[in-house]
Every structure is written in C-alpha cells, then in structure tokens.
Design a protein around this motif. Structure first.
Motif: not given
Length: 320
Positions: A154-162, A191-199, A238-241, A244-250
């Motif tokens: 539940s918290r993660v979904r709210e973080i994504y929305k925020g 998000l998928s590309a970002a989390t793959s880097c972190l993994y 690290t990667v999630v913000p 979203f920053r890259v998605a906004a620029r796109h």
C-alpha cells in the motif's frame, strides 16, 4: 615467476592483482553487439568493424551483456579473477538469462541465511528490520510477514503516485510484461530499466558478501528473491525517482535518446551520488543480524580441510 605460479597454486604467469573492494568500484556498464575478449592483456569489446573499446573490468561491480554480445573464455576467466559479475540479459536489461559468478564460497554464511529463512521468528525479525530501513520507522507490532507485505504494498503504491505528481507524469499503476519491454507505457518502461540496473549491482553485492540470491525473506520463489529484498531497501532513494524524471522529460519532448539509455545514465549517476556500492554489503549484514540467530558451527564429525587455502583475494563470498 614464483615456484608455485599464480597465487602459489600452480597457475602459469604472475599472480593476478588483488580485486578492488566492491565499495570502491563503479557500478555497471551495458554492452551490446560485440565480442568481449582479452587482447594484449586488456579486457575489450570488439565490434563488427574490429574497433576495440577497453573496459576497466576490475573497476566495475557488474557488466550487463545485452543481445548481440559474445564473450570469450579468456574474458569470462578474467572477469571471474577480478570479481566482476557478468550478467546476460534481454533487451534493455529487463530479463535475466544467466549470471557469471556462482557465489557460494562461504558455506557458513549460506547455512546461516537458510537457517533464518526457515525459522519463522527469525524471518519475521528480518522482515521487520527491512521495513524499518525502507520506511525509516518501526514496523507495526503484532503483524505477520503477510500483513507487513500488505502494508508495504500500500505504501509503495502511494509513493509511486506521489512521484508521478511531483514530476508531472501520467500514472495508472505498476504494470509491465517481463517478456516484452515495449508493451509497457513509458513510465513503466523507465521503471523496469531502472530496477534492472539496481538488481545488477545488488546481485553482485549479495554474491560478494557470500549469500544466496534465491533465499529471500519477504520475496520468495524466484532465483533473485534475496536480491529483490535488498534492492527494495534502496529503490526509492536511487532509481525510482530517476525513472520518473526521465519519463517526465520524455513527455515534455526533451529526451534526445531512447528512454532505457537515458534511465541507465541517470541510475549510474544516482549510484555514484548515493554511494550505494559502499552501503549494500553493510545493509545485507544489518538485516540478517536482526534475525538474532547465531551462525551455525561445523559438526564435530565433519572432515576439515586437508590443507589451508590462501585467504580470499577479494570479498568474502568470492572464490579464489
């Protein structure tokens, strides 16, 4: 050359240099459409035209090999000696096929990890500690692992929305097809590309520390369950913000490269700014210690080594 060869173990040539500690390395690089090889003692990527690009293999945590990449025996051997993880991945790094570092050099750590994963009380303590690290507050009392998972979701979904509101990105939900990167919308692709880097760097840390990527505590049933557990501790700083920053620029038409490439570069910079490679292994040890169980001793009737091995040349979990 010394009588015993490299490291005194009968191998030809000079002893290899001591691997750089993970905390002092750069994070990851992605390579595609070329052959990894060792030429004149250097680790290189050779493209179709014969152009060589030198890769500082010993200074990286992991190298992600995308489709169109081949690796010679000597390249894989050098990466192993340097303690650098080779990861064979799909397009944009979002699908894992194989890894080049088996880990498992520390049976005591593997047994300790498994012991706590199988002990309900220890497992709950570890999950509570992960919750505390992730959200900077103590987990609610008298909650099961399943209940904590629900609170976390539940918290993660709210973080994504925020974050979507913060960066002005249209957001529905986390939704992606692991088998087809291009089917997702832009925020999910980022998000998928970002989390793959972190993994990638997290798996390198788990193996270097001597633990099993598959033996998770909150996540389970996947080859990288523990990697997901550990990566979640750092994902939202690290990667999630950056995704979203890259998605906004796109969305604003300000992106001059493919979204997955832009995300990788942003994640690389985020890893450096947050000093994540110096924090991963201590974080792994911290959450496991929270389980409260001692490391198992070897059985009294176990056969001890016939002779002492030289001390590890790299991190505790690396072989050799």
């Amino acid at each position: 050359m010394s009588p015993g060869g490299a490291e005194g173990r009968g191998l030809p040539g000079a002893a290899p240099p001591r691997p750089i500690p993970l905390k002092d390395r750069a994070s990851i690089v992605f390579v595609e459409k070329g052959q990894l090889d060792v030429v004149d003692g250097a680790f290189v990527l050779v493209d179709a035209g014969g152009v060589r690009t030198v890769i500082p293999v010993g200074g990286l945590a992991a190298i992600m090999l995308e489709p169109g990449t081949r690796a010679s025996h000597s390249a894989v051997a050098l990466a192993a000696r340097a303690g650098t993880l080779l990861v064979w991945v799909g397009e944009a790094g979002v699908r894992l096929y194989s890894t080049g570092q088996p880990g498992g050099a520390r049976a005591d750590k593997l047994l300790w990890q498994c012991r706590m994963a199988l002990d309900p009380d220890a497992r709950l303590k570890i999950v509570r500690r992960m919750f505390q690290v992730r959200f900077a507050e103590t987990a609610p009392e008298r909650r099961s692992v399943d209940q904590l998972r629900g609170i976390e979701g539940s918290r993660v979904r709210e973080i994504y929305k925020g974050l979507a509101r913060q960066f002005g990105v249209e957001w529905r939900r986390r939704d992606y097809d692991p088998g087809n990167f291009d089917l997702s919308d832009i925020p999910n692709r980022c998000l998928s590309a970002a989390t793959s880097c972190l993994y990638g760097i997290t798996e390198a840390a788990v193996l270097a520390a001597g633990y099993a990527p598959a033996v998770g505590f909150l996540h389970t049933g996947k080859p990288l369950s523990f990697v997901y557990d550990v990566a979640d501790l750092f994902k939202f700083e690290t990667v999630v913000p950056e995704a979203f920053r890259v998605a906004a620029r796109h969305a604003q038409g300000r992106l001059d490269r493919p979204v997955d490439m832009a995300v990788r570069h942003a994640c690389r910079d985020a890893f450096r700014k947050t000093n994540i490679l110096a924090r991963l292994i201590p974080a792994i040890e911290d959450v496991l210690i929270a389980g409260g169980l001692p490391r198992p001793e070897a059985p009294e009737d176990a056969v001890l080594p016939a002779f002492a091995d030289p001390p590890p040349s790299g991190e505790e979990g690396q072989r050799g």
